[in-house]
Motif scaffolding. Structure first.
Motif, PDB file in Angstrom:
ATOM      1  N   PHE A 298      63.954 -85.390   6.343  1.00  4.87           N
ATOM      2  CA  PHE A 298      65.578 -85.655   7.182  1.00  4.87           C
ATOM      3  C   PHE A 298      65.448 -85.276   9.327  1.00  4.87           C
ATOM      4  O   PHE A 298      66.154 -84.836   8.915  1.00  4.87           O
ATOM      5  N   LEU A 299      64.334 -84.409   9.170  1.00  2.00           N
ATOM      6  CA  LEU A 299      63.703 -84.317  10.486  1.00  2.00           C
ATOM      7  C   LEU A 299      63.501 -85.781  11.013  1.00  2.00           C
ATOM      8  O   LEU A 299      63.949 -86.337  12.162  1.00  2.00           O
ATOM      9  N   VAL A 300      62.685 -86.615  10.453  1.00  4.61           N
ATOM     10  CA  VAL A 300      62.006 -87.515  10.967  1.00  4.61           C
ATOM     11  C   VAL A 300      62.372 -89.018  10.527  1.00  4.61           C
ATOM     12  O   VAL A 300      62.958 -89.213  12.013  1.00  4.61           O
ATOM     13  N   ILE A 301      62.758 -89.302  10.021  1.00  6.72           N
ATOM     14  CA  ILE A 301      63.744 -90.434  10.114  1.00  6.72           C
ATOM     15  C   ILE A 301      64.968 -90.542  11.234  1.00  6.72           C
ATOM     16  O   ILE A 301      65.194 -91.485  12.092  1.00  6.72           O
ATOM     17  N   PRO A 302      65.904 -89.242  11.065  1.00  5.50           N
ATOM     18  CA  PRO A 302      67.136 -89.623  12.357  1.00  5.50           C
ATOM     19  C   PRO A 302      66.517 -88.963  13.459  1.00  5.50           C
ATOM     20  O   PRO A 302      67.187 -89.795  14.394  1.00  5.50           O
ATOM     21  N   LEU A 303      65.251 -88.889  13.993  1.00  3.01           N
ATOM     22  CA  LEU A 303      64.081 -88.895  14.961  1.00  3.01           C
ATOM     23  C   LEU A 303      63.912 -90.177  15.308  1.00  3.01           C
ATOM     24  O   LEU A 303      64.331 -90.950  16.173  1.00  3.01           O
TER      25      LEU A 303
END
Length: 114
Positions: free
Chosen positions: A82-87
């Protein structure tokens, strides 16, 4: 090695999109802005996952995760997702926006000089 697959995919996503930071104002160079964009949505989905895990709606295959669990029995990989993919999405959006803006300006200059 299978236990690290989820983390390796997330790492590959970061690695592949890392060069996109060189385009435009950058995403990592605007960490506060990126955090405001990513963290509220990530928090909602983490809560959603914790509730779904607690209710037995879904689980994670232990064969493909590191088995590092955070409070609420949510796998570390899921929180990182949920942090990496939006980044990575922000990096991609920023790069595409910068390139399209450059091409638009270049075409406008070309049309004026013609």
């Amino acid at each position: 090695m299978d236990h690290w697959q989820y983390l390796m995919v997330l790492g590959a996503c970061l690695l592949i999109t890392a060069p996109l930071e060189l385009f435009g104002d950058g995403v990592y160079r605007q960490a506060r802005r990126a955090a405001f964009a990513i963290l509220p949505v990530a928090a909602v989905f983490v809560v959603w996952d914790v509730l779904a895990i607690a209710a037995g709606v879904w689980t994670y295959n232990p064969h493909y995760i590191s088995m590092i669990k955070l409070p609420g029995k949510i796998p570390l990989e899921e929180v990182l997702f949920f942090l990496v993919i939006p980044l990575c999405g922000l990096l991609t959006y920023n790069a595409v926006d910068t390139i399209l803006g450059y091409l638009h300006k270049r075409r406008a200059r070309s049309e004026r000089s013609s």
